[in-house]
Enzyme design. Structure first.
Site, PDB file in Angstrom:
ATOM      1  N   GLY A  77       0.728  -1.203  -0.058  1.00  0.00           N
ATOM      2  CA  GLY A  77      -0.088   0.042   0.087  1.00  0.00           C
ATOM      3  C   GLY A  77       0.771   1.290   0.070  1.00  0.00           C
ATOM      4  O   GLY A  77       0.502   2.248  -0.651  1.00  0.00           O
ATOM      5  N   GLU A 107      -7.329  -0.509   0.924  1.00  0.00           N
ATOM      6  CA  GLU A 107      -7.946  -1.394   1.793  1.00  0.00           C
ATOM      7  C   GLU A 107      -6.698  -2.356   2.273  1.00  0.00           C
ATOM      8  O   GLU A 107      -6.377  -3.349   1.502  1.00  0.00           O
ATOM      9  CB  GLU A 107      -9.065  -2.159   1.240  1.00  0.00           C
ATOM     10  CG  GLU A 107     -10.284  -2.502   2.300  1.00  0.00           C
ATOM     11  CD  GLU A 107      -9.824  -4.105   2.827  1.00  0.00           C
ATOM     12  OE1 GLU A 107      -9.082  -4.286   3.666  1.00  0.00           O
ATOM     13  OE2 GLU A 107     -10.188  -5.115   1.804  1.00  0.00           O
ATOM     14  N   CYS A 142      -9.104 -10.448   5.182  1.00  0.00           N
ATOM     15  CA  CYS A 142      -8.661  -9.064   5.869  1.00  0.00           C
ATOM     16  C   CYS A 142      -9.392  -8.755   6.963  1.00  0.00           C
ATOM     17  O   CYS A 142      -9.000  -8.358   8.012  1.00  0.00           O
ATOM     18  CB  CYS A 142      -8.720  -7.927   4.967  1.00  0.00           C
ATOM     19  SG  CYS A 142     -10.432  -7.539   4.129  1.00  0.00           S
TER      20      CYS A 142
END
Length: 435
Positions: free
Chosen positions: A140, A157, A195
């Site tokens: 990310g 996310e 997740c």
């Protein structure tokens, strides 16, 4: 024949598509905006427009629906063109998307590009109007760094370690229900390879042994005595992740904390649901997201101490709290920060199209699902309209206290005060230019 997990994913996709189709006209419509009363013969609205060319990157866990096609629904609904990059870690699903998407969707507007990290890196170097990424915080950061070059807005996310706080539940029914929900949410949802799966449990010391026994019974009841033969526990996605999970509990400092499970079959990528009690907090299993069927239980003196424990770590994508005490619920709401907070269950928030899904802090930024997906891929443009029939002469320079007073009266909708000032029947109050 589709497996139960695949059927559940397709059902989730159909639900989300139908929800978008049913509500799309309302989402696309401009919304009238309220203006100050002084804005006579004027109107305003907020009009959604597509951001443009979007890219969507996704990891290898459950990419078919939840991580690839769900955001795509919002992107298409908002009118964007999309390049979808599925993960090379799940080649079967990646190939499926690459072959099927062009058959049913406009290939000029939606493209699927397969490949490894080098392909992803090249895609990130291009200019996008929106980047949507699902994966680890490590990657990310790379995505966000690439977006800086063109000031591209991003939705990240990133997951993280989602805790479950288990309070002492007096009712045996409540205890069993809470335990069953924890077990099926952890081991039944992709074997923890999600997740939002529970990453670890916080419980009071005095209740820990009871909880472990309840979990053992729940696992056997839900999945059967022969866990390896059940069709309800997902295998690990690939050998790389299998080895990573194996290393987590092979650590001598962690191995002694295993109280249930731990058996593995590398040829079939199977890891038995495993429970650990108080592994070292500095061990990798407690510092990195587990993403597998390993469930640490961490004990605290008082359940209220779990709030401090959670706050000492990066913000989670989700927090799950099992309690009947309203005081504890209020504290969890006001004193913790997470992408979502669920009481007395887990993962159910993901299925609600009316709820935003996304992280905060290191668990991500931005949100999607339902209209939130549409909004994520839209720019909400302010549109104002004004008639030529009205104008205020005192809006133009040169400035003086008299004009500024008239401005103040108009802004406060004091037309009488303004009229008296114009007729000289009321001396304008002295105000500074800075005011």
């Amino acid at each position: 024949m589709l497996k139960p997990l695949e059927m559940r994913q397709i059902g989730t996709l159909i639900k989300s598509i139908n929800y978008a189709l049913h509500n799309l006209q309302g989402w696309m419509s401009s919304k009238k905006a309220k203006l100050p009363k002084v804005a006579v013969l004027s109107s305003a609205e907020v009009a959604p427009e597509p951001l443009g060319l979007s890219s969507s990157f996704h990891p290898g866990i459950s990419p078919l629906v939840r991580l690839s096609l769900e955001p795509l629904i919002g992107a298409i609904a908002a009118g964007n063109t999309v390049v979808l990059k599925p993960s090379e870690l799940s080649p079967a699903c990646s190939s499926f998307l690459a072959n099927v998407v062009p058959r049913y969707l406009d290939n000029k507007a939606i493209k699927v590009i397969e490949g490894g990290p080098e392909v992803g890196e090249k895609l990130l170097q291009q200019k996008w109007d929106k980047i949507f990424f699902t994966g680890s915080s490590k990657v990310g950061r790379i995505v966000m760094s690439a977006a800086v070059k063109h000031l591209t807005p991003v939705t990240l996310e990133l997951g993280g370690k989602c805790p479950a706080v288990v309070d002492f539940l007096k009712s045996s029914w409540d205890r069993k229900a809470a335990t069953n929900r924890i077990i099926v949410s952890k081991f039944g949802a992709c074997a923890g390879q999600a997740c939002i799966a529970i990453d670890y449990v916080l419980v009071e010391e005095q209740f820990a042994s009871t909880l472990v026994e309840l979990m053992k019974g729940s696992i056997k009841k839900i999945f059967g005595e022969n866990l390896k033969e059940t069709n309800s526990i997902t295998r690990i996605i690939n050998k790389q992740h299998f080895q990573r999970l194996k290393n987590l509990i092979s650590d001598p400092a962690v191995k002694d904390s295993v109280v249930f499970g731990g058996s593995m079959d590398e040829d079939n990528l199977f890891i038995e649901p495993t429970i650990l009690v108080n592994p070292p907090l500095e061990a990798t299993i407690m510092t990195e997201e587990i993403f597998g069927p390993l469930l640490p239980i961490i004990t605290v003196k008082k359940i209220e101490k779990s709030i401090g424990f959670i706050n000492s770590r990066p913000k989670a994508l989700s927090i799950y709290a099992f309690t009947n005490r309203e005081a504890l619920k209020r504290r969890m709401i006001s004193e913790t920060s997470s992408g979502s907070l669920v009481f007395n269950d887990a993962i159910i928030q993901y299925a609600a199209d009316s709820l935003p899904f996304g992280g905060v802090g290191e668990s991500g930024m931005g949100k999607y699902h339902g209209k939130f997906s549409f909004d994520t891929f839209s720019h909400h443009k302010a549109v104002a309209r004004r008639s030529f029939l009205t104008d205020f002469w005192f809006r133009y320079p040169p400035w003086n206290n008299y004009k500024l007073q008239l401005f103040k009266d108009v802004y406060n909708f004091d037309y009488l005060g303004m009229l008296l000032s114009i007729l000289g029947l009321k001396k304008p109050r002295s105000i500074s230019t800075a005011a």
